[in-house]
Design a protein around this motif. Structure first.
Motif, mmCIF file in Angstrom:
data_model
loop_
_atom_site.group_PDB
_atom_site.id
_atom_site.type_symbol
_atom_site.label_atom_id
_atom_site.label_comp_id
_atom_site.label_asym_id
_atom_site.label_seq_id
_atom_site.Cartn_x
_atom_site.Cartn_y
_atom_site.Cartn_z
ATOM 1 N N LEU A 1 10.839 -5.144 -2.111
ATOM 2 C CA LEU A 1 9.747 -4.212 -1.831
ATOM 3 C C LEU A 1 10.054 -3.382 -0.590
ATOM 4 O O LEU A 1 9.914 -2.155 -0.599
ATOM 5 C CB LEU A 1 8.435 -4.981 -1.644
ATOM 6 N N GLY A 2 10.475 -4.043 0.480
ATOM 7 C CA GLY A 2 10.791 -3.335 1.723
ATOM 8 C C GLY A 2 11.882 -2.299 1.537
ATOM 9 O O GLY A 2 11.772 -1.170 2.031
ATOM 10 N N ARG A 3 12.925 -2.645 0.812
ATOM 11 C CA ARG A 3 14.020 -1.698 0.570
ATOM 12 C C ARG A 3 13.546 -0.521 -0.286
ATOM 13 O O ARG A 3 13.916 0.622 -0.029
ATOM 14 C CB ARG A 3 15.207 -2.407 -0.081
ATOM 15 N N ARG A 4 12.723 -0.807 -1.291
ATOM 16 C CA ARG A 4 12.214 0.254 -2.166
ATOM 17 C C ARG A 4 11.355 1.243 -1.386
ATOM 18 O O ARG A 4 11.486 2.460 -1.522
ATOM 19 C CB ARG A 4 11.426 -0.360 -3.318
ATOM 20 N N VAL A 5 10.484 0.702 -0.536
ATOM 21 C CA VAL A 5 9.595 1.545 0.272
ATOM 22 C C VAL A 5 10.412 2.422 1.221
ATOM 23 O O VAL A 5 10.157 3.622 1.359
ATOM 24 C CB VAL A 5 8.584 0.664 1.045
ATOM 25 N N LEU A 6 11.411 1.839 1.887
ATOM 26 C CA LEU A 6 12.246 2.610 2.816
ATOM 27 C C LEU A 6 13.020 3.707 2.090
ATOM 28 O O LEU A 6 13.057 4.856 2.531
ATOM 29 C CB LEU A 6 13.236 1.692 3.533
ATOM 30 N N ASN A 7 13.641 3.337 0.991
ATOM 31 C CA ASN A 7 14.494 4.286 0.284
ATOM 32 C C ASN A 7 13.729 5.413 -0.383
ATOM 33 O O ASN A 7 14.308 6.448 -0.705
ATOM 34 C CB ASN A 7 15.371 3.554 -0.741
ATOM 35 N N MET B 1 -5.401 2.807 8.392
ATOM 36 C CA MET B 1 -5.234 1.538 9.096
ATOM 37 C C MET B 1 -6.412 0.600 8.801
ATOM 38 O O MET B 1 -6.240 -0.616 8.732
ATOM 39 C CB MET B 1 -5.078 1.769 10.600
ATOM 40 N N ASP B 2 -7.606 1.147 8.632
ATOM 41 C CA ASP B 2 -8.758 0.319 8.268
ATOM 42 C C ASP B 2 -8.532 -0.338 6.909
ATOM 43 O O ASP B 2 -8.844 -1.526 6.724
ATOM 44 C CB ASP B 2 -10.040 1.153 8.239
ATOM 45 N N GLU B 3 -8.000 0.417 5.958
ATOM 46 C CA GLU B 3 -7.715 -0.143 4.629
ATOM 47 C C GLU B 3 -6.620 -1.201 4.714
ATOM 48 O O GLU B 3 -6.681 -2.217 4.009
ATOM 49 C CB GLU B 3 -7.320 0.981 3.663
ATOM 50 N N LEU B 4 -5.645 -0.980 5.580
ATOM 51 C CA LEU B 4 -4.597 -1.983 5.783
ATOM 52 C C LEU B 4 -5.184 -3.260 6.377
ATOM 53 O O LEU B 4 -4.867 -4.366 5.929
ATOM 54 C CB LEU B 4 -3.491 -1.430 6.687
ATOM 55 N N LEU C 1 0.833 -1.206 0.000
ATOM 56 C CA LEU C 1 0.000 0.000 0.000
ATOM 57 C C LEU C 1 0.869 1.258 0.000
ATOM 58 O O LEU C 1 0.555 2.238 -0.695
ATOM 59 C CB LEU C 1 -0.935 -0.002 1.212
ATOM 60 N N THR C 2 1.961 1.237 0.750
ATOM 61 C CA THR C 2 2.881 2.386 0.774
ATOM 62 C C THR C 2 3.537 2.570 -0.576
ATOM 63 O O THR C 2 3.679 3.700 -1.067
ATOM 64 C CB THR C 2 3.959 2.186 1.864
ATOM 65 N N ASP C 3 3.928 1.476 -1.191
ATOM 66 C CA ASP C 3 4.565 1.516 -2.507
ATOM 67 C C ASP C 3 3.609 2.112 -3.547
ATOM 68 O O ASP C 3 4.013 2.906 -4.400
ATOM 69 C CB ASP C 3 4.991 0.098 -2.912
ATOM 70 N N ALA C 4 2.338 1.762 -3.443
ATOM 71 C CA ALA C 4 1.347 2.214 -4.419
ATOM 72 C C ALA C 4 0.816 3.615 -4.140
ATOM 73 O O ALA C 4 0.556 4.387 -5.074
ATOM 74 C CB ALA C 4 0.180 1.223 -4.469
ATOM 75 N N HIS C 5 0.645 3.962 -2.839
ATOM 76 C CA HIS C 5 -0.066 5.201 -2.492
ATOM 77 C C HIS C 5 0.711 6.151 -1.596
ATOM 78 O O HIS C 5 0.216 7.246 -1.293
ATOM 79 C CB HIS C 5 -1.385 4.854 -1.800
ATOM 80 N N GLY C 6 1.880 5.747 -1.128
ATOM 81 C CA GLY C 6 2.614 6.570 -0.171
ATOM 82 C C GLY C 6 2.145 6.269 1.245
ATOM 83 O O GLY C 6 1.063 5.714 1.450
#
Length: 197
Positions: free
Chosen positions: A111-117, A38-41, A27-32
């Motif tokens: 994915l995790g590295r991309r989101v963090l960076n 949290m409900d959507e998560l 979700l972070t990768d797609a939408h920030g």
């Protein structure tokens, strides 16, 4: 409660936390980080809102994932000077145990590295967690080694091993041989020993 029942419960917990974190990262990768609730998560991870908050108190925690836990008996062995009697080998053994307890795959690591960076706020939170882990383990090293062991030396050792872990993560993403993360970490450890020999 039997050991197998405990193991099954721990495995179920890991599966749930891993699923939540993977959904949070997607979700972070797609939408920030601010682009979902949290409900959507909870909906994406197929858990109740209550379950989500039982595992993770905040969105940032969900994205970063569960803090690694090492069994108390393993920590007690380490503090007592084991399992090998050599500080570097024994800290590396703690890292191995942590890595073997968690299933990792190339896609979720990437994915995790991309989101963090791509998100300075998450990178800052990850750095804060990193420092917390260093301090936690430095305390164990000092408890084991005694008052004469310099705290700065304990932190240096842990930061070096965490750097090797980070390099192993990069290798996992780029590696085409399907070697497990723990094996890639071992390779980095051997390389570091060679460099410092």
């Amino acid at each position: 409660m039997t050991e197998s029942a405990i193991s099954l419960r721990e495995q179920k917990r890991w599966d749930t936390t891993h699923r939540i974190t993977l959904c949070a990262q997607r979700l972070t990768d797609a939408h920030g980080i601010d682009g979902f609730t949290m409900d959507e998560l909870a909906d994406a991870a197929e858990v109740s809102r209550r379950t989500l908050f039982n595992y993770f108190p905040s969105k940032t925690d969900a994205i970063l994932g569960e803090h690694p836990e090492i069994p108390e008996d393993v920590l007690a062995t380490f503090v007592a000077g084991g399992p090998h009697g050599n500080l570097v080998d024994d800290v590396a053994e703690l890292a191995r145990i942590t890595l073997e307890a968690k299933r990792t795959d190339r896609e979720s690591i990437a994915l995790g590295r991309r989101v963090l960076n791509s998100n300075p706020r998450l990178l800052a939170a990850a750095h804060e967690r990193f420092e917390s882990v260093v301090e936690e383990f430095a305390t164990l090293v000092l408890e084991r080694e005694g008052a004469d062991f310099p705290p700065s030396r304990a932190r240096l050792l842990l930061r070096m091993l965490l750097a090797l872990f980070d390099t192993a993560l990069v290798e996992l993403v780029e590696d085409t041989s399907d070697r497990p993360l723990v094996e890639l970490f071992e390779i980095q450890l051997i390389s570091a020993r060679t460099l410092f020999a």
